[in-house]
Design an enzyme around this catalytic site. Sequence first.
Site, PDB file in Angstrom:
ATOM      1  N   HIS A   9       7.254  -0.203  -4.970  1.00 42.12           N
ATOM      2  CA  HIS A   9       6.210   0.563  -4.275  1.00 42.12           C
ATOM      3  C   HIS A   9       6.439   2.072  -4.374  1.00 42.12           C
ATOM      4  O   HIS A   9       7.525   2.530  -4.757  1.00 42.12           O
ATOM      5  CB  HIS A   9       6.178   0.154  -2.807  1.00 42.12           C
ATOM      6  N   GLY A  10       5.447   2.841  -3.968  1.00 41.40           N
ATOM      7  CA  GLY A  10       5.574   4.296  -3.945  1.00 41.40           C
ATOM      8  C   GLY A  10       6.549   4.794  -2.889  1.00 41.40           C
ATOM      9  O   GLY A  10       7.016   4.033  -2.030  1.00 41.40           O
ATOM     10  N   THR A  12       8.352   6.311   0.290  1.00 42.93           N
ATOM     11  CA  THR A  12       8.074   6.172   1.724  1.00 42.93           C
ATOM     12  C   THR A  12       8.700   7.312   2.517  1.00 42.93           C
ATOM     13  O   THR A  12       9.492   8.095   1.988  1.00 42.93           O
ATOM     14  CB  THR A  12       8.625   4.836   2.275  1.00 42.93           C
ATOM     15  N   TRP A  14      11.003   7.150   4.555  1.00 42.02           N
ATOM     16  CA  TRP A  14      12.458   6.994   4.692  1.00 42.02           C
ATOM     17  C   TRP A  14      13.189   7.359   3.405  1.00 42.02           C
ATOM     18  O   TRP A  14      14.411   7.329   3.351  1.00 42.02           O
ATOM     19  CB  TRP A  14      12.807   5.556   5.073  1.00 42.02           C
ATOM     20  N   GLU A  82      10.580  -7.635   0.843  1.00 48.05           N
ATOM     21  CA  GLU A  82      11.922  -7.094   0.619  1.00 48.05           C
ATOM     22  C   GLU A  82      12.940  -7.920   1.404  1.00 48.05           C
ATOM     23  O   GLU A  82      12.582  -8.637   2.357  1.00 48.05           O
ATOM     24  CB  GLU A  82      11.971  -5.624   1.064  1.00 48.05           C
TER      25      GLU A  82
END
Length: 208
Positions: A9-10, A12, A14, A82
């Site tokens: 994914h792109g 985040t 965090w 995840e």
Amino acid sequence: MTDFLLVRHGETVWHAENRYAGRTDVPLTDRGREQARSLAQWAATADLTAVWSSPLSRARLTAAPAADACGLPLHVDERLYELDFGQGEGLTRDEMRQRFPQHVAAFLADPADHHLPGGEHPRHAAERAAACLADIARDQPHGRVLVVAHSTLVRVLLCHLLGIPLGAYRRVLPQLHNAALTEIRMTDDTTALLRLNAPALAAAPALP
């Protein structure tokens, strides 16, 4: 024979602090949304036959523009979650060292047999993700499928499919870049790695 484009994914919120984001639903940053748009630009001309995603919003929001660009539905499967990082969830490496240093040392030495306390065993995660891909391959026997998921899940899945010892996943595959392409080709009994960490817009055409 089914080709899979596996994508983390792109970025985040965090990402900058390198916090462990497992099952926590962490939002994308502005950069992460831009990475999703770049992935969609690539997908529009990639001859995809299906798009699948983890249920977590950071994966779904990365995959959705690509599905829209191809005119394909976005399929979501819980087997693409995840890993659950247990007591490490939401923490940085330094914070974990302060709270449970012996567990962190064991994890760094062998992250499979000594996964983070309270977390999911990587072997279970690899097996559920592999089962998901096998089901997709049966449905798409000549397909070209985009799967948007997560860094650790994709790395343990690759080790599982390619015959690499699971405990070596952090050493052999130290990093997957956000929204980059890792392509594998699955047949009935083999998996081949075609490319790793290729930037979407700079990726070479599909291999014959």
